[in-house]
Design an enzyme around this catalytic site. Structure first.
Site, mmCIF file in Angstrom:
data_model
loop_
_atom_site.group_PDB
_atom_site.id
_atom_site.type_symbol
_atom_site.label_atom_id
_atom_site.label_comp_id
_atom_site.label_asym_id
_atom_site.label_seq_id
_atom_site.Cartn_x
_atom_site.Cartn_y
_atom_site.Cartn_z
ATOM 1 N N GLU A 166 -5.679 -1.020 6.173
ATOM 2 C CA GLU A 166 -4.794 -2.188 6.194
ATOM 3 C C GLU A 166 -3.581 -1.887 7.088
ATOM 4 O OE1 GLU A 166 -2.524 -4.121 2.705
ATOM 5 O OE2 GLU A 166 -4.365 -5.273 2.746
ATOM 6 N N ARG A 171 0.819 -1.227 0.000
ATOM 7 C CA ARG A 171 0.000 0.000 0.000
ATOM 8 C C ARG A 171 0.844 1.265 0.000
ATOM 9 N NH1 ARG A 171 -0.355 -3.275 4.269
ATOM 10 N NH2 ARG A 171 0.232 -2.528 6.337
ATOM 11 N N LYS A 192 -7.706 -15.735 2.879
ATOM 12 C CA LYS A 192 -6.994 -16.235 1.681
ATOM 13 C C LYS A 192 -6.789 -17.743 1.792
ATOM 14 C CE LYS A 192 -3.929 -12.301 0.728
ATOM 15 N NZ LYS A 192 -2.535 -11.863 0.708
#
Ligand code: F6P
Length: 547
Positions: free
Chosen positions: A358, A273, A509
């Site tokens: 995040e 990010r 995930k």
């Protein structure tokens, strides 16, 4: 890891802020402004061409003094220095955090593990420049000899949001002969719609992935490869001319079949990010050209320097972070609305969502303890004036407390009659209405019938920042992004969390990887999930086979 900083609630400044909050919580912005005619000019700070008016916040000089004290007690100065020194402040991944090195000038030196990383950064930038020039000037041609006219970036999270936001933000500066698309979602619709009108002969895919193992990106990249081969008659050699990679993982790039000569690298000390100014920004450079890209980097760097050396009371990222700490910690604010009054910044709130949430959506401190305070608020927003006709009702008269960041520019890149003056009148009016509202007396004086008065009263006392710059340019975009990056860093230091890992995305995930074969197996799988998940999987299997 144990730090020498006391837990947040035990810090002297926090305790003082608690007492102070009790004293001033009911103070209205109307009173604060009425008692201090110079407040609007005084409670503002400017740096590197960014102006921040923070006067419409529920603070006094004492609040600011205590918040700055909190920053000092939290070790912010040492942590800033540690980041710029290349120390491994991302402790859970044992990594340095050096996105600031990505925009350091060529002659600078930024060390990590005793190595100056700036020459490597500039070597990649030079390769990107050369590549971008070749594509933009039509020298790099596709497999059939046609020039590349379409760029499709395939990536997700930090490998998508930054490039997609920057392309939109800087479209004014982009080469309009070229088409740019961004594919991120695993939903096949994203890829299909992105390429439906593109000629494969003229299309270049940039597979952007720090790890080069992300399920969504690799699946989309394989689909792109198949699409290209189908369009170009199946010649495997065409891949070399139509695929480049941006990654830290050379081995995986090779495995995928992209020539590493066409790979642009970056490093594990760049968080996803925080990577839009690394090679992940290749699509941005292709769109706006290398010179504009370097101007953007220079903008980032100017804000980095401001953050690094400016005393906290005049330091824009620090001030913004402290205000967020104040509202989440004491006013029970759960969100921050980011409201850019510039259509080109329409993806900016989405970009900030990953950057902020995040980074600081964590409940474990650097010492491994559970926090007993709120960390990152939810960031959200839409460009003005569209939001005004949608959710602003709730910000003005809802039951929730929502600090707002307004972003606006002195001049428009598209001056059209009265448009810009009307746009600016709206942003100023919104901040004014939120702060000062409208009293029952004012509403009555307008001849409103008594029963309607409560509906038409605006309590006001709703805080906002006004962030302004001359115009949206590559340089200013760099400064704006760096402003929020360092704001997030400052928040993380005060909350004592690791802003640079993202363990919270791993579980989902891993579970998805386990479920994929259960959805695809020919034989009915033996499921060992909870009854809800088992049922949903069975239901989906029946549904997709039309039973
Ligand atoms: O799932 C979260 C994440 O790891 C982000 O931090 C990152 O930006 C994104 O996935 C994409 O990762 P990569 O660039 O390795 O494909």
């Amino acid at each position: 890891m144990t730090t020498h900083v006391k837990p947040l609630r035990k810090r002297a400044a926090w305790e003082a802020l608690q007492a102070h909050y009790k004293k001033i919580q009911a103070l209205h912005l109307r009173t604060l402004f009425a008692n201090d005619p110079g407040r609007g000019e005084r409670m503002a700070a400017g740096a590197a061409g960014i102006y921040l008016d923070y006067s419409k916040n529920r603070i006094t000089d004492e609040t600011l003094r205590l918040l700055v004290q909190l920053a000092e007690e939290s070790g912010l100065r040492e942590r800033i220095d540690a980041m710029f020194r290349g120390e491994k402040i991302n402790i859970t991944e044992n990594r340095a955090v050096l996105h600031v090195a990505l925009r350091a000038p060529r002659e600078a030196s930024v060390l990590t593990d005793g190595r100056n990383v700036v020459p490597e950064v500039h070597a990649v930038l030079d390769r990107m420049t050369d590549f971008s020039n070749r594509i933009r000037q039509g020298e790099w041609r596709g497999h059939t000899g046609e020039p590349i006219r379409n760029i499709v970036n395939i990536g997700i999270g930090g490998s998508d949001l930054g490039p997609a936001m920057a392309y939109e933000a800087l479209k004014h500066y982009s080469d309009r002969r070229m088409t740019f698309r961004f594919v991120s979602n695993i939903d096949g619709t994203d890829f299909t719609e992105a390429v439906h009108d593109l000629a494969p002969e003229q299309t270049l895919f940039i597979v952007s992935s720090k790890t080069f193992t992300t399920l969504e990106t690799m699946t989309n990249a394989r689909t792109a490869r198949a699409w290209l081969l189908k369009g170009l008659g199946g010649d495997e050699k065409s891949v070399a001319k139509h695929f480049v990679a941006v990654s830290t993982n050379e081995a995986e790039v090779k495995k995928f079949g992209i020539d590493t000569a066409n790979m642009f690298g970056f490093w594990d000390w760049v968080g996803g990010r925080y990577s839009m100014d690394s090679a992940i920004g290749l699509s941005t450079m292709l769109a706006i050209g290398p010179d504009n890209f370097r101007t953007m980097l220079n903008g980032f760097h100017q804000m980095d320097e401001h953050f690094r050396i400016t005393p906290f009371e005049r330091n824009l990222p620090v001030l913004m972070a402290l205000l967020t700490i104040w509202y989440t910690g004491f006013f029970d604010a759960h969100t921050v609305a980011v409201l850019p009054y510039d259509q080109y910044l329409r993806r900016f709130p989405a970009y900030l969502q990953q950057l902020t949430m995040e980074s600081n959506g964590k409940y474990i401190t650097l010492d491994g303890m559970k926090v007993d305070y709120q960390t990152s608020p939810i960031y959200w927003g839409e460009p003005g004036t569209n939001g005004q006709h949608s959710f602003y009702q709730l910000i003005h008269q809802g039951t929730r407390f929502i600090p707002c960041d307004f972003i606006a520019f002195d001049t428009s890149l598209n001056p059209l009659g009265q448009h810009h003056d009307i746009l600016m009148a709206n942003v100023f009016a919104q901040a004014e209405a939120l702060a000062f509202g409208k009293t029952a007396e004012q509403v009555k004086a307008e001849g409103t019938p008594d029963w309607l008065v409560p509906h038409r009263v605006f309590e006001g006392n709703r805080p906002s920042n006004m962030i302004m710059a001359e115009r949206l340019s590559p340089e200013i975009l760099g400064k704006l992004v760096a402003l929020y990056e360092h704001c997030v860093f400052t928040q993380g230091v005060i909350w004592q969390i690791d802003s640079f890992d993202q363990w919270g995305v791993e579980l989902g995930k891993a579970l998805a990887q386990r479920i994929v074969p259960e959805l695809e197996s020919e034989a009915e799988p033996e499921l060992a999930h909870d009854s809800s998940t088992n049922n949903l999987i069975h239901r989906y299997r029946r549904g997709k086979s039309g039973l």
